[in-house]
Design a protein around this motif. Structure first.
Motif, mmCIF file in Angstrom:
data_model
loop_
_atom_site.group_PDB
_atom_site.id
_atom_site.type_symbol
_atom_site.label_atom_id
_atom_site.label_comp_id
_atom_site.label_asym_id
_atom_site.label_seq_id
_atom_site.Cartn_x
_atom_site.Cartn_y
_atom_site.Cartn_z
ATOM 1 N N HIS A 186 9.900 -6.609 -8.837
ATOM 2 C CA HIS A 186 9.486 -7.645 -8.345
ATOM 3 C C HIS A 186 7.639 -7.826 -8.338
ATOM 4 O O HIS A 186 7.420 -8.884 -7.763
ATOM 5 C CB HIS A 186 9.334 -6.455 -6.694
ATOM 6 N N SER A 207 10.304 -9.603 -1.446
ATOM 7 C CA SER A 207 10.348 -7.908 -0.585
ATOM 8 C C SER A 207 10.321 -8.326 0.937
ATOM 9 O O SER A 207 10.854 -7.979 1.236
ATOM 10 C CB SER A 207 8.684 -6.803 -1.017
ATOM 11 N N HIS A 211 -1.656 -7.261 -6.423
ATOM 12 C CA HIS A 211 -0.776 -7.001 -6.135
ATOM 13 C C HIS A 211 -0.011 -5.989 -6.607
ATOM 14 O O HIS A 211 0.519 -4.762 -6.624
ATOM 15 C CB HIS A 211 -0.313 -8.227 -5.922
ATOM 16 N N HIS A 239 1.276 -1.795 -6.268
ATOM 17 C CA HIS A 239 2.760 -1.341 -6.893
ATOM 18 C C HIS A 239 2.549 -0.196 -7.588
ATOM 19 O O HIS A 239 3.045 0.198 -8.059
ATOM 20 C CB HIS A 239 3.262 -2.569 -7.405
HETATM 21 FE FE FE2 Z 1 4.839 -6.115 -3.325
#
Ligand code: FE2
Length: 413
Positions: free
Chosen positions: A47, A77, A136, A140
Protein backbone atom coordinates in the motif's frame (compact mmCIF):
# COMPACT_ATOMS: atom_id res chain seq x y z
CA UNK A 1 13.92 11.43 8.64
CA UNK A 2 17.07 13.42 9.22
CA UNK A 3 16.66 17.07 8.15
CA UNK A 4 20.25 17.42 7.01
CA UNK A 5 19.99 14.77 4.32
CA UNK A 6 18.81 15.15 0.73
CA UNK A 7 15.30 14.18 -0.20
CA UNK A 8 16.51 11.14 -2.12
CA UNK A 9 18.59 9.90 0.80
CA UNK A 10 15.70 10.40 3.20
CA UNK A 11 13.38 8.59 0.82
CA UNK A 12 15.70 5.60 0.59
CA UNK A 13 16.17 5.51 4.36
CA UNK A 14 12.43 5.46 5.02
CA UNK A 15 11.83 2.74 2.44
CA UNK A 16 14.66 0.61 3.76
CA UNK A 17 13.28 0.93 7.29
CA UNK A 18 10.07 -0.83 6.24
CA UNK A 19 12.05 -3.73 4.82
CA UNK A 20 14.15 -3.94 8.00
CA UNK A 21 11.04 -4.00 10.19
CA UNK A 22 9.77 -7.03 8.28
CA UNK A 23 13.04 -8.93 8.63
CA UNK A 24 11.83 -11.05 11.60
CA UNK A 25 8.74 -12.13 9.63
CA UNK A 26 8.36 -15.27 7.50
CA UNK A 27 6.27 -14.91 4.32
CA UNK A 28 3.40 -16.77 6.05
CA UNK A 29 3.33 -14.13 8.80
CA UNK A 30 2.88 -11.30 6.30
CA UNK A 31 -0.39 -12.54 4.80
CA UNK A 32 -2.67 -12.98 7.84
CA UNK A 33 -5.37 -10.44 8.71
CA UNK A 34 -6.53 -11.07 12.28
CA UNK A 35 -9.36 -8.50 12.26
CA UNK A 36 -10.65 -5.82 9.86
CA UNK A 37 -8.66 -3.03 11.58
CA UNK A 38 -5.34 -4.88 11.35
CA UNK A 39 -3.86 -5.19 7.88
CA UNK A 40 -1.37 -7.86 6.82
CA UNK A 41 2.30 -6.82 6.73
CA UNK A 42 2.46 -7.64 3.01
CA UNK A 43 -0.47 -5.32 2.41
CA UNK A 44 1.30 -2.48 4.29
CA UNK A 45 4.46 -2.98 2.20
CA UNK A 46 2.37 -2.82 -0.98
CA UNK A 47 0.00 0.00 0.00
CA UNK A 48 2.76 2.50 0.82
CA UNK A 49 4.27 1.67 -2.57
CA UNK A 50 0.93 2.29 -4.26
CA UNK A 51 0.86 5.72 -2.55
CA UNK A 52 4.13 6.76 -4.24
CA UNK A 53 3.16 5.30 -7.61
CA UNK A 54 -0.34 6.83 -7.60
CA UNK A 55 0.29 10.21 -5.97
CA UNK A 56 3.86 11.02 -7.02
CA UNK A 57 5.09 9.07 -10.04
CA UNK A 58 1.82 9.19 -12.02
CA UNK A 59 1.19 12.78 -10.98
CA UNK A 60 4.47 14.02 -12.44
CA UNK A 61 4.79 11.70 -15.44
CA UNK A 62 1.72 11.16 -17.64
CA UNK A 63 3.59 8.39 -19.45
CA UNK A 64 4.56 6.52 -16.28
CA UNK A 65 4.29 2.78 -16.88
CA UNK A 66 2.49 1.11 -13.96
CA UNK A 67 4.04 -2.05 -12.59
CA UNK A 68 0.63 -3.79 -12.52
CA UNK A 69 -2.82 -2.22 -13.00
CA UNK A 70 -4.46 -4.71 -10.64
CA UNK A 71 -2.27 -3.54 -7.77
CA UNK A 72 -4.05 -0.18 -7.88
CA UNK A 73 -7.31 -1.90 -6.99
CA UNK A 74 -5.77 -4.25 -4.42
CA UNK A 75 -3.69 -1.71 -2.53
CA UNK A 76 -5.71 1.51 -2.57
CA UNK A 77 -6.83 1.86 1.04
CA UNK A 78 -9.65 4.41 1.25
CA UNK A 79 -9.05 7.02 -1.46
CA UNK A 80 -12.34 6.92 -3.37
CA UNK A 81 -11.18 9.81 -5.56
CA UNK A 82 -8.29 7.62 -6.74
CA UNK A 83 -10.47 4.76 -7.93
CA UNK A 84 -12.15 1.57 -6.69
CA UNK A 85 -10.53 -0.64 -4.06
CA UNK A 86 -10.49 -4.11 -2.57
CA UNK A 87 -12.59 -4.42 0.61
CA UNK A 88 -10.61 -3.71 3.76
CA UNK A 89 -11.81 -6.76 5.76
CA UNK A 90 -10.68 -9.03 2.91
CA UNK A 91 -7.04 -7.98 2.77
CA UNK A 92 -6.05 -11.28 4.37
CA UNK A 93 -7.31 -13.15 1.31
CA UNK A 94 -4.52 -11.74 -0.84
CA UNK A 95 -2.22 -14.75 -0.93
CA UNK A 96 -1.35 -13.35 -4.37
CA UNK A 97 0.59 -11.32 -5.36
CA UNK A 98 3.41 -13.09 -3.58
CA UNK A 99 5.58 -11.27 -1.08
CA UNK A 100 8.43 -11.44 -3.60
CA UNK A 101 6.20 -9.71 -6.18
CA UNK A 102 5.54 -6.90 -3.71
CA UNK A 103 9.25 -6.50 -3.04
CA UNK A 104 9.91 -6.39 -6.79
CA UNK A 105 7.28 -3.64 -7.11
CA UNK A 106 8.93 -1.73 -4.27
CA UNK A 107 12.31 -1.88 -6.03
CA UNK A 108 10.84 -0.70 -9.32
CA UNK A 109 9.05 2.24 -7.63
CA UNK A 110 12.16 3.11 -5.64
CA UNK A 111 14.27 3.34 -8.79
CA UNK A 112 11.68 5.59 -10.41
CA UNK A 113 11.29 7.76 -7.31
CA UNK A 114 15.02 8.29 -6.82
CA UNK A 115 15.39 9.18 -10.51
CA UNK A 116 12.45 11.60 -10.35
CA UNK A 117 13.70 13.30 -7.18
CA UNK A 118 17.10 13.78 -8.83
CA UNK A 119 15.80 14.93 -12.22
CA UNK A 120 13.33 17.45 -10.82
CA UNK A 121 15.05 18.48 -7.60
CA UNK A 122 13.82 21.78 -6.23
CA UNK A 123 10.22 21.53 -7.44
CA UNK A 124 8.13 22.42 -4.37
CA UNK A 125 5.10 20.26 -5.22
CA UNK A 126 7.29 17.23 -5.88
CA UNK A 127 9.01 17.71 -2.54
CA UNK A 128 5.66 18.15 -0.76
CA UNK A 129 4.16 14.99 -2.23
CA UNK A 130 7.31 12.93 -1.73
CA UNK A 131 7.63 14.05 1.90
CA UNK A 132 3.97 13.28 2.56
CA UNK A 133 4.52 9.82 1.08
CA UNK A 134 7.51 9.31 3.35
CA UNK A 135 5.57 10.32 6.46
CA UNK A 136 2.71 8.13 5.27
CA UNK A 137 5.10 5.18 5.13
CA UNK A 138 6.38 6.06 8.62
CA UNK A 139 2.80 5.91 9.90
CA UNK A 140 2.37 2.53 8.29
CA UNK A 141 5.56 1.29 9.94
CA UNK A 142 3.82 1.95 13.25
CA UNK A 143 0.69 0.15 12.03
CA UNK A 144 2.77 -2.75 10.79
CA UNK A 145 4.07 -3.35 14.33
CA UNK A 146 0.70 -2.93 16.03
CA UNK A 147 -0.96 -5.19 13.48
CA UNK A 148 1.61 -8.00 13.62
CA UNK A 149 1.35 -7.93 17.42
CA UNK A 150 -2.37 -8.58 17.05
CA UNK A 151 -1.77 -11.34 14.48
CA UNK A 152 0.65 -13.17 16.77
CA UNK A 153 -1.60 -12.67 19.81
CA UNK A 154 -4.34 -14.64 18.04
CA UNK A 155 -2.04 -17.62 17.44
CA UNK A 156 -2.29 -20.16 20.30
CA UNK A 157 1.51 -20.60 20.10
CA UNK A 158 1.93 -16.91 21.05
CA UNK A 159 4.97 -16.45 18.80
CA UNK A 160 7.35 -13.56 19.41
CA UNK A 161 7.83 -10.97 16.69
CA UNK A 162 11.37 -10.58 18.01
CA UNK A 163 12.29 -12.62 21.08
CA UNK A 164 15.55 -10.67 21.35
CA UNK A 165 13.82 -7.36 22.06
CA UNK A 166 15.22 -6.27 25.42
CA UNK A 167 12.88 -5.76 28.34
CA UNK A 168 12.36 -2.12 29.32
CA UNK A 169 14.34 -1.09 32.41
CA UNK A 170 12.63 -1.67 35.72
CA UNK A 171 11.86 1.45 37.71
CA UNK A 172 9.38 2.56 40.30
CA UNK A 173 7.57 5.68 39.11
CA UNK A 174 6.95 8.77 41.19
CA UNK A 175 3.75 8.91 43.24
CA UNK A 176 0.77 9.88 41.11
CA UNK A 177 0.03 13.59 41.45
CA UNK A 178 -1.51 16.46 39.52
CA UNK A 179 0.33 19.45 38.09
CA UNK A 180 -1.90 22.49 38.42
CA UNK A 181 -2.54 24.95 35.59
CA UNK A 182 -4.34 28.29 35.91
CA UNK A 183 -6.09 28.09 32.58
CA UNK A 184 -6.56 30.95 30.13
CA UNK A 185 -5.76 31.25 26.46
CA UNK A 186 -3.31 28.84 24.91
CA UNK A 187 -1.99 28.33 21.39
CA UNK A 188 -2.85 24.98 19.81
CA UNK A 189 -1.51 23.44 16.61
CA UNK A 190 1.73 23.04 14.71
CA UNK A 191 4.06 26.02 14.81
CA UNK A 192 7.39 24.71 13.55
CA UNK A 193 9.01 25.09 10.14
CA UNK A 194 9.10 21.32 9.63
CA UNK A 195 6.51 18.90 8.30
CA UNK A 196 3.12 18.48 9.91
CA UNK A 197 -0.11 16.81 8.82
CA UNK A 198 -3.06 18.94 7.74
CA UNK A 199 -5.04 18.01 10.86
CA UNK A 200 -2.47 19.84 13.05
CA UNK A 201 -3.43 23.16 11.44
CA UNK A 202 -4.37 25.96 11.57
CA UNK A 203 -2.66 27.06 14.75
CA UNK A 204 -5.30 28.78 16.84
CA UNK A 205 -6.25 29.76 20.36
CA UNK A 206 -8.16 27.60 22.82
CA UNK A 207 -9.53 28.65 26.20
CA UNK A 208 -8.68 26.42 29.14
CA UNK A 209 -10.33 26.40 32.57
CA UNK A 210 -8.08 25.92 35.60
CA UNK A 211 -7.22 22.23 35.91
CA UNK A 212 -4.73 19.68 37.08
CA UNK A 213 -3.11 17.08 34.85
CA UNK A 214 -1.47 13.80 35.84
CA UNK A 215 2.29 13.92 36.36
CA UNK A 216 2.70 10.52 34.64
CA UNK A 217 0.76 7.75 32.96
CA UNK A 218 -1.44 5.24 34.80
CA UNK A 219 0.44 2.02 35.50
CA UNK A 220 -0.48 -1.63 35.05
CA UNK A 221 -0.54 -1.95 38.83
CA UNK A 222 -3.01 0.90 39.22
CA UNK A 223 -5.21 -0.51 36.49
CA UNK A 224 -5.11 -3.94 38.12
CA UNK A 225 -6.39 -2.31 41.32
CA UNK A 226 -9.35 -1.02 39.30
CA UNK A 227 -10.05 -4.54 38.02
CA UNK A 228 -9.75 -6.08 41.48
CA UNK A 229 -12.11 -3.41 42.82
CA UNK A 230 -14.75 -4.82 40.41
CA UNK A 231 -14.29 -1.92 37.99
CA UNK A 232 -15.61 -3.95 35.07
CA UNK A 233 -18.72 -4.95 37.03
CA UNK A 234 -19.89 -1.53 38.25
CA UNK A 235 -22.21 0.10 35.67
CA UNK A 236 -22.08 3.54 37.32
CA UNK A 237 -18.44 3.85 36.20
CA UNK A 238 -19.19 3.36 32.51
CA UNK A 239 -20.49 5.39 29.62
CA UNK A 240 -23.59 3.77 28.14
CA UNK A 241 -21.79 2.65 24.96
CA UNK A 242 -18.91 1.41 27.08
CA UNK A 243 -21.16 -0.68 29.29
CA UNK A 244 -22.66 -2.28 26.19
CA UNK A 245 -19.16 -3.04 24.86
CA UNK A 246 -18.03 -4.54 28.19
CA UNK A 247 -21.01 -6.87 28.28
CA UNK A 248 -21.25 -7.80 24.61
CA UNK A 249 -17.52 -8.46 24.26
CA UNK A 250 -16.97 -9.82 27.76
CA UNK A 251 -14.14 -7.37 28.46
CA UNK A 252 -12.60 -7.78 31.92
CA UNK A 253 -8.97 -6.74 31.38
CA UNK A 254 -6.72 -4.98 28.80
CA UNK A 255 -6.49 -6.65 25.41
CA UNK A 256 -3.24 -8.59 25.86
CA UNK A 257 -3.36 -9.45 29.57
CA UNK A 258 -3.60 -13.07 30.69
CA UNK A 259 -6.71 -14.13 32.56
CA UNK A 260 -4.85 -14.29 35.89
CA UNK A 261 -3.69 -10.65 35.41
CA UNK A 262 -0.07 -11.72 35.90
CA UNK A 263 1.32 -11.59 32.36
CA UNK A 264 0.76 -9.89 29.03
CA UNK A 265 1.54 -10.58 25.40
CA UNK A 266 4.22 -8.33 23.88
CA UNK A 267 6.16 -8.14 20.64
CA UNK A 268 8.77 -10.25 22.46
CA UNK A 269 6.18 -12.90 23.40
CA UNK A 270 4.47 -13.37 26.74
CA UNK A 271 6.09 -11.56 29.65
CA UNK A 272 5.35 -11.06 33.32
CA UNK A 273 3.21 -7.99 33.88
CA UNK A 274 5.37 -5.04 34.92
CA UNK A 275 3.22 -3.27 37.49
CA UNK A 276 5.22 -0.04 37.03
CA UNK A 277 4.89 0.16 33.24
CA UNK A 278 2.05 2.18 31.71
CA UNK A 279 -1.15 0.25 31.11
CA UNK A 280 -1.86 -0.05 27.41
CA UNK A 281 -4.26 -1.63 24.92
CA UNK A 282 -7.32 -0.20 26.66
CA UNK A 283 -10.27 1.37 24.87
CA UNK A 284 -11.56 4.89 25.41
CA UNK A 285 -14.42 3.37 27.37
CA UNK A 286 -12.00 1.63 29.75
CA UNK A 287 -9.84 4.76 30.09
CA UNK A 288 -12.92 6.83 30.88
CA UNK A 289 -14.24 4.29 33.42
CA UNK A 290 -10.86 4.09 35.12
CA UNK A 291 -10.73 7.88 35.38
CA UNK A 292 -14.19 7.96 36.96
CA UNK A 293 -13.20 5.24 39.42
CA UNK A 294 -10.14 7.33 40.32
CA UNK A 295 -12.27 10.45 40.95
CA UNK A 296 -10.82 12.11 37.89
CA UNK A 297 -11.46 12.55 34.16
CA UNK A 298 -9.44 12.35 30.96
CA UNK A 299 -7.70 15.54 29.75
CA UNK A 300 -8.96 17.41 26.72
CA UNK A 301 -6.54 17.41 23.81
CA UNK A 302 -6.00 21.13 24.42
CA UNK A 303 -5.07 20.61 28.09
CA UNK A 304 -2.75 17.83 26.94
CA UNK A 305 -0.99 19.89 24.25
CA UNK A 306 -0.66 22.92 26.50
CA UNK A 307 1.06 20.82 29.19
CA UNK A 308 3.15 18.77 26.77
CA UNK A 309 4.75 21.86 25.25
CA UNK A 310 6.83 22.20 28.43
CA UNK A 311 8.11 18.64 28.19
CA UNK A 312 11.11 17.18 26.34
CA UNK A 313 10.40 14.67 23.60
CA UNK A 314 11.83 11.52 25.09
CA UNK A 315 10.57 8.03 25.54
CA UNK A 316 10.64 4.47 24.44
CA UNK A 317 10.11 5.05 20.73
CA UNK A 318 10.24 2.65 17.79
CA UNK A 319 13.87 3.43 17.13
CA UNK A 320 15.02 2.94 20.74
CA UNK A 321 15.26 -0.84 20.59
CA UNK A 322 12.57 -2.11 22.94
CA UNK A 323 9.05 -1.85 21.65
CA UNK A 324 7.12 -1.86 24.87
CA UNK A 325 6.03 0.92 27.21
CA UNK A 326 8.62 1.64 29.89
CA UNK A 327 8.18 2.76 33.52
CA UNK A 328 8.61 6.45 34.26
CA UNK A 329 12.23 6.32 35.34
CA UNK A 330 13.68 9.38 37.05
CA UNK A 331 10.38 11.21 37.34
CA UNK A 332 9.74 11.24 33.59
CA UNK A 333 6.36 12.67 32.72
CA UNK A 334 5.85 10.24 29.82
CA UNK A 335 4.14 12.68 27.49
CA UNK A 336 5.87 11.23 24.45
CA UNK A 337 6.62 7.83 23.08
CA UNK A 338 5.24 5.33 25.59
CA UNK A 339 1.53 4.97 24.85
CA UNK A 340 -0.96 7.02 22.92
CA UNK A 341 -3.07 8.87 25.48
CA UNK A 342 -6.83 9.00 25.17
CA UNK A 343 -8.24 12.49 25.46
CA UNK A 344 -11.87 13.46 26.07
CA UNK A 345 -11.84 15.48 22.81
CA UNK A 346 -13.75 14.32 19.78
CA UNK A 347 -11.53 14.22 16.68
CA UNK A 348 -12.71 17.37 14.94
CA UNK A 349 -11.31 20.00 12.55
CA UNK A 350 -9.61 23.04 14.00
CA UNK A 351 -11.27 26.38 13.12
CA UNK A 352 -10.34 27.14 9.51
CA UNK A 353 -9.17 23.59 8.76
CA UNK A 354 -8.35 23.07 5.08
CA UNK A 355 -7.70 19.53 3.85
CA UNK A 356 -5.10 18.94 1.16
CA UNK A 357 -6.26 19.47 -2.41
CA UNK A 358 -7.57 16.61 -4.54
CA UNK A 359 -7.58 12.95 -3.56
CA UNK A 360 -4.97 13.59 -0.85
CA UNK A 361 -7.66 15.57 0.98
CA UNK A 362 -9.03 12.16 1.99
CA UNK A 363 -5.92 11.53 4.13
CA UNK A 364 -7.31 12.91 7.43
CA UNK A 365 -10.31 15.20 7.18
CA UNK A 366 -12.99 12.71 6.23
CA UNK A 367 -12.44 10.76 9.45
CA UNK A 368 -13.44 13.69 11.67
CA UNK A 369 -16.63 12.05 12.94
CA UNK A 370 -17.34 9.61 15.79
CA UNK A 371 -13.69 9.13 16.79
CA UNK A 372 -11.65 10.36 19.76
CA UNK A 373 -8.34 12.21 19.59
CA UNK A 374 -5.27 10.57 21.07
CA UNK A 375 -1.98 12.33 21.77
CA UNK A 376 1.68 11.69 22.48
CA UNK A 377 2.65 8.79 20.25
CA UNK A 378 3.55 5.30 21.44
CA UNK A 379 6.60 3.09 21.72
CA UNK A 380 6.09 2.05 18.10
CA UNK A 381 5.54 5.56 16.73
CA UNK A 382 8.18 7.00 14.44
CA UNK A 383 10.52 9.38 16.26
CA UNK A 384 10.02 12.13 13.68
CA UNK A 385 6.27 12.17 14.29
CA UNK A 386 6.35 12.74 18.01
CA UNK A 387 5.67 16.39 18.77
CA UNK A 388 3.17 18.32 20.93
CA UNK A 389 0.80 19.04 18.01
CA UNK A 390 0.66 15.49 16.57
CA UNK A 391 -2.85 14.03 16.60
CA UNK A 392 -4.14 10.59 15.92
CA UNK A 393 -7.67 9.24 16.28
CA UNK A 394 -9.46 6.01 17.00
CA UNK A 395 -12.97 4.76 17.54
CA UNK A 396 -13.73 4.57 21.27
CA UNK A 397 -13.79 0.77 21.26
CA UNK A 398 -10.30 0.40 19.67
CA UNK A 399 -7.75 -1.48 21.78
CA UNK A 400 -5.15 -2.94 19.43
CA UNK A 401 -3.02 0.20 19.31
CA UNK A 402 -0.73 1.05 22.23
CA UNK A 403 -3.42 3.17 23.96
CA UNK A 404 -3.12 4.27 27.58
CA UNK A 405 -4.33 6.66 30.25
CA UNK A 406 -3.35 10.01 31.76
CA UNK A 407 -5.74 11.59 34.26
CA UNK A 408 -6.88 15.18 34.69
CA UNK A 409 -9.04 16.99 37.24
CA UNK A 410 -10.98 20.22 37.34
CA UNK A 411 -9.49 22.79 39.72
CA UNK A 412 -10.74 22.22 43.25
CA UNK A 413 -11.86 18.65 42.47
FE1 FE2 B 1 -2.24 4.59 4.17
Amino acid sequence: MKPDSSLGENYSRVRQRSVELCAPLAPEDTVVQSMPDASPAKWHLAHVTWFFERFVLEHFDADYDRFDDDYHFLFNSYYYSAGPMHARPKRGLLTRPLLDDVYAWRRRVDEAMVALLEARAGEPELAERAVLGMHHERQHQELLLTDIKHVFSRNPLLPAFDAALPAPPAAEPAALGFVQYDGGRCAIGADGPGFCFDNELPRHEALLAAHGIGNRLITNGEYRDFIRDSGYAEPSLWLSDGWVAVNERQWNRPLYWSEDLESEFTLAGRRDLDVHAPVCHVSYYEADAFARWAGSRLPTEFEWESAARDEPVEGNLMESGYRHPAPAAGGATQYFGDVWEWTSSAYAPYPGFAPLAGALGEYNGKFMCNQMTVRGGSCVTARDHVRPSYRSFFYPDARWQFLGIRLARDAGA
